[in-house]
Design a protein around this motif. Sequence first.
Motif, mmCIF file in Angstrom:
data_model
loop_
_atom_site.group_PDB
_atom_site.id
_atom_site.type_symbol
_atom_site.label_atom_id
_atom_site.label_comp_id
_atom_site.label_asym_id
_atom_site.label_seq_id
_atom_site.Cartn_x
_atom_site.Cartn_y
_atom_site.Cartn_z
ATOM 1 N N GLY A 1 0.841 -1.249 -0.054
ATOM 2 C CA GLY A 1 0.078 -0.131 0.117
ATOM 3 C C GLY A 1 0.762 1.200 0.051
ATOM 4 N N ASN B 1 0.685 3.157 10.246
ATOM 5 C CA ASN B 1 -0.616 2.352 9.867
ATOM 6 C C ASN B 1 -0.268 1.566 8.645
ATOM 7 N N ALA B 2 0.233 2.080 7.869
ATOM 8 C CA ALA B 2 0.639 1.301 6.556
ATOM 9 C C ALA B 2 1.471 0.091 6.780
ATOM 10 N N ALA C 1 -0.598 -2.307 8.266
ATOM 11 C CA ALA C 1 -1.641 -2.948 7.309
ATOM 12 C C ALA C 1 -1.078 -3.723 6.409
ATOM 13 N N VAL C 2 -0.052 -3.561 5.946
ATOM 14 C CA VAL C 2 0.701 -4.492 4.992
ATOM 15 C C VAL C 2 1.071 -5.614 5.493
ATOM 16 N N TYR D 1 -1.568 6.197 3.486
ATOM 17 C CA TYR D 1 -1.365 5.251 2.614
ATOM 18 C C TYR D 1 -2.817 4.609 2.265
ATOM 19 N N ASP D 2 -2.953 4.405 0.851
ATOM 20 C CA ASP D 2 -4.180 3.687 0.436
ATOM 21 C C ASP D 2 -3.903 1.977 0.754
ATOM 22 N N ASP D 3 -4.860 1.119 0.881
ATOM 23 C CA ASP D 3 -4.773 -0.053 1.173
ATOM 24 C C ASP D 3 -4.519 -0.865 -0.479
ATOM 25 N N GLN D 4 -3.396 -1.452 -0.528
ATOM 26 C CA GLN D 4 -2.934 -2.118 -1.808
ATOM 27 C C GLN D 4 -4.039 -2.762 -2.586
ATOM 28 N N PHE E 1 -0.314 -8.840 -1.101
ATOM 29 C CA PHE E 1 -1.605 -9.275 -0.980
ATOM 30 C C PHE E 1 -1.740 -10.402 -2.140
#
Lengths: 493, 1080
Positions: free
Chosen positions: A145, A464-465, A468-469, A162-165, A479
């Motif tokens: 992401g 956060n990113a 999340a990753v 950051y956006d989700d991948q 992913f």
Amino acid sequence: MKIKNIYLLILVLGVLVSSCELPDNVDPKAATDVPAETILTNALRDGLNLIDNMSQNTNVSRMLCQYIGMTQYTEPSRYEFSDRSIQDSYWNTTYLTLNDFKEVKMLIQDLSGSDAFNRMNANRLAIVDIMEVLLYHNLVDIVGGVPYTEALGGFDNKTPVYDDQVAIYTDLQARLTADIATLTAGINDGSWGAEDLVFQGDVAMWKKFAATVKARLGMRLADVNPSTAQAELAAAITAGMLEAGEAMQLPWFGSSPHNNTIYTMFAGGREDYGPANTIVDMMNDLGDARLPAFFTQTDTSTEVGVEKLAYVGIPYGEITVPYNSISHFSDASFEASFPATFACHAEVQFILAEAAARGWTTPLTAQEHYEAGIAESHAFWGVTVPAGYLALPDVAWDNARNKELIGTQKWLALYNRGQEGWCVWRSFDWPVLNPPPDLSYTDIPFRMPYPYNEPDLNPDNYANAASAVGGDNVRTRLFWDATDGTPNPSPSF
Amino acid sequence: MKRFVFVLSLLLFAGFSALQGQGVQVTGNVTGADDGTALPGVSVVVRGTTIGAVTDFEGNYSITVPDASATLMFSFVGMLTQEVALDGQTSLDVVLESTSTELDEVVVTALGVSREKKSLGYSVQEIDGDAVNSSSPSNFAASLSGKISGVQIKQPNTMGGSSNVLIRGSTSLTGNNQPLYVLDGVPVDNSNYASNNGNYGGGFDYGNVAQDINPNDIESISVLKGAAASALYGSRAANGVILITTKKGKTRKGIGVSVNSNFVVGKVDKSTLPKQQYEYGAGYGPFGEDPDYSNFWWGDVDGDGANDYITITADDASWGQKFDPNLMVVHWDALDPSASNYGEKRPWVAPPEGNRFDSFFETNTKWVNTVAFDGGNKDGRFRLSYTNYSEKGFLPNSELKKNSVNFSGSYNFSKKLSVSANVSYTYQNALGRMGTGYDGGNVMQSFGQWFQTNVDFTRLEQYESPTGLHRTWNYAYWTPDRLSPIYFDNPYWVRYKNYEDDYRSRVLGYVSADYKFTDWLTLTLRTAVDTYHDVQNERLAEGSNGISDFTTRQRNLLESNTDVMLKFNKGFGQISLNGLVGANYRHRQQQRITGSTVGGLVVPEFYSVTNSVDPYNVSEYLGILGEQSAYANVSVGYGGFVYLEGTARVDQSSTLRGLNPDAEDTYFYPSVAGTLLIHELGGLKDVSWMNYLKLRLNYAQVGAGTGVYRTISTYGQGTNWGNLSLFSVANTLQNPNLKSENTSSLEAGIEAFFFESRVGIDLAVYKTNSFDQIFSVPVSRASGYNSMYVNGGEVENKGLEIALHLVPVKTADWQWNIDVNWFTNQNTVISLAEGVPSLQLMRQWGTYITAAAGEPYGTIKGTNYVYTDGKITVEDNGYLMVGDDPLEVIGNIQPDWNMGIASRLSWKGLSFYALVDWQHGGDISSFNTRYGWATGVYAETAGNNPKGNPQRDPVADGGGNIFEGAVFEDGTPNDVYVPAFRWGRYWHYGNSPEARYVFDASYIKLRELSLSYALPATVLGDSFIRGVNISVVGRNLWIIHKNVEHFDPEIMYTAGNMQGIENGAIPSLKSVGVNVKLDF
């Protein structure tokens, strides 16, 4: 005080309070207005150069998938990235280039005129959009992401989220769908001119490239989201991908600084890069006809006056390898104008082979696509498939070994395209790579860490990113990189 | 240019004519005790009245006194005030003694105004020009080190290199933090044109251009430390001011001639060179082809059909074969078929002493000769000087030459109108400056980091084959087709082939007119111009490692400053009032054109931009800046014991203008200062042991604009792709809403002299806050930019300065003075811009020099050791554990304190002086050490281990090295030996914590030692020679103490803020100079 003195005094006080005109603060030697075309050329050059780059300071994907290795300064090939901040450099150039593409869009998006003009302009915007998709997917394929919806905000957003991948991938696919539709509608209306360094504004070719990228991204999801993958591939087939003999390439100008990356790296006389033994050994075993197109031979004789030429790769990750004892890149790839490739028909064939092996709808069978891919790659490098090659035990089609065979042949076919080569290894878990001395197979990276300056400059969003990753380390799988229940082969090293 | 013509014509047309005196009741003449020359401008006042007069240019005065019993007071700058009762006399000649103590010192303050030091509410320190000139004839700033408290100076070790001068710490986050240099009231450009300030260095240090000021023309230097002292200079003075007063002509009979000769010899200080090992030679380890040692290549060089041992020239390390006189090897120099010893085998031994890398350094010599003429009468004075400076650097093929001519003159057109002008012309040319930083152009990169200790330097001198091919120790391979450098050029090739050259011609001058309305009101009009043309040419010859190249940079600068000032100075009974109101207009135009070849040179060794393989590159820059200001200064005194001073200044700067019509381009800032002379107060006047006690307190603000063009974004341009132009959005986002920067400072001080001024102390405490700084802040690149200009951030400097003066011995013939300067400065970055926690000032691999909120400026960060119970921890395998945080604090560049101790012992005309310069604390990260250990070049990587066995032997045989004093994670002492090679760099250069290479930068140096002798007047008698001064000055003769092994901890990495890093350290020079001064 005398009268005339008072006049003098008044005069002086007048000077004190009066004001001279100060210069304006406009740089006379820097442009404040330039044609969008000039920015497009620059962005195409920078963006494609980045993906193709092989500097140990910027893009080490050729090393990560073991097409090449380094002698002497082996940190990157031993997965020590921090000393050179490689991912910072890649990430930085990506966003600076995206900002250029954004500027191009900004300069032309409000233009309007005749219908023909509007369709031409729409084509231009679509081409820029395709390039943005290309840059984003390459970046996501490296780290996961990244800032996307909030990116490029300038003063308004110094710390983008950051956006989700997965979300980025989904949006990139949607953008490609829209771009293909736009280009279809305006296929005969022209777009950019010579400033389009890749296709000189050939709308049909851009459309084929967009469809190829669409298939590429779609097939990345084959393990994690097979239905989307199938749908994307079907859409790409409908739109029409790159055909035999076609490729998306940047033909380098051949004059500094616009030279191909191998020339740029070695013209100064450095002697610390070379082909990795991983690819050279495999090609030697297969008697691969592409070897002379890829590499040179070296003299391996230990007898005085006797020459014994062979292809020898750098033992991957080894610290000191005498440079004279290894092969180098072929003379052709040393040409300053040697083109860089970003998509080609061989890749299309292997994508279709993989889909067919999964039982999805494809024009031909898995074996036919697989063998067409091999043939296309040979043709691309100017050689023919040697008799018996397709019957070799490690080449001959066997549906049960489809991952191994497609993975290996696709990896060979994408030689010199480190980014995609690394994706091949990650999605197929093939071919078998060589862990560097003192490291094990489970040290080989699945992703690059986020830039070292992000925790410094964008700390909260970075944190956060990173979580999340799945943790900001090199062994976190992206992913789309599902293991599919089959762990990486872990030969005993 | 127009102004310059004006200055010249003024000088040409100025003649000398007579001016009438006035008739009076009391007349007389005033002369100075030192040289007996007439003193013009002495103030003569009838005590208790406002009746006064001033001596003319022959020292004559006339004054009407109310009655013959009056007392006359004679006072003059730099002289002791004398009071003489007339007792009926109508003719009175007076001889004034020069100030023997600092009590009545007069110092030059802002805008060139001389003021009594006692009335100043801020800190000013002054240095005599002769001290500067004899000790450091090449760079006057270097001579200030250790002599002025609060001033930190880093010395240039390179020929003509930059000096970094920091007054009361770093105030600006990204500015250069250098003080403003002011010559006779006029700002002097001090740009620094080091050709590369990039993180890893490289390029050449061309020096800061304030060095163009000829030390031989300097009369004195005043250092204004606080913002209050410098408030009147505005923006540029936020980092303090160095005021230089030039020598002027004196009123005298005939023409005075002064000749000054200075010869300085310098040698590299070996204690600042890397210590190499001479037990093992070339190689990264046993990776070679030979079947016996695997430390050599294996091939038939001499053609006898048998393979030979061949030095692995490609390895830039010394982990190879142990030296052995019985082992015959083909060395690098025998690989070139054109060499007379082609194929020769020689014993595998280290070069003898005298042939090692330290023999590469030559003797540095400087010859400085000055001749000056001066003269003057009551109408005018002049001084003309010429200086020739010639230096041979300590590296082969390096020289620096300077020729300076200075003319100053003044002329009184009438009693009211006088004009003075000063013009200096300097032409400087240099050849072969030293490369810097981590770059092949700096020979120290190889000597200190990547080298083969088997290389014999007498053989390296043959750097070129008869056909012009490059011969180097670092060939890619031994076969004739591969004899090109793989990493390093032959150092002699670097010096003789890849040399730079540069020149600069500069004119600096001003013309100033004073009009006296009355004896208390003067109008001054002054215009000054500083202009130069500077050219730098850099080469990389065909055959070098890298693509051959020629780059030329041509710069032009034109700065003019025009000031109008109305000065007043009047007493009303007990009240004294002086001050000024003025305005300044500043215009600065800086132009640069850079041309460079691309892709190599077509014709080798033809150095022209057009000789380019690919289309050559040309870039242009033109920076135009304008500022106008109005300022005022008033000082009110009462009774000679209390003074109150205030200044106010308003600036308007073009740099704050942009597309935004509401941009605030005008800013105002004030200062106030108060002084109380306690010893003048009623009852205390008669306390015999207290001679002087002054309290001072001040508060000041200084505003500042910024650099040009930071308010409007423009496109960057790349190299054309054929006929296609390439533009891109600039990587730095400019800011249309910039406002002025601000610095505020609060300072308090005490000055005291006791016991007949045998004990003196000057103490200052200060706190300076610089806020709303304008700087380019790095941002997440996902914003689309590398950095953005912002207004923000605050840096605080707090400090204490103590100057102690002692006179332990004072007799008619003997005097012993001790001066101690001690200071400490605590720097804290209070905040950066919003959302910016940290700013990277420099990065080298994993080591960062940073400015972060809550930390001192210049905090060194990187991976740390892992500590267990305070002890360094190793893994079970004996290797250092590395902390997880890549940005842990591992040091700081700021010293804890600095001290200078000077002692001067004089006996009649003989004087002996010693200066010790001491820095305590501060850290430096050494990349020489990091790589010198990694490559086995340094002494620590050879010799015996603590067990007494050769450390390079296999661990199984009792060899290996150990991290002594370290513990395992469970706290037990480390007892695991690791192979020596792995001790040096483990697997890779970056495997040890960065903290391993951070060292304490403290030092104690014997900075200066001098013996000088002035021939007494009795010896000279009536001969035509009026004065003879001979001195011998040693500089940097001895580093008394340092905590680092391989370099000088005082090393300056590159000009500017990028300090705290050593990489390719250049050794220091010890020098001894002889100075002879003759006055006729």
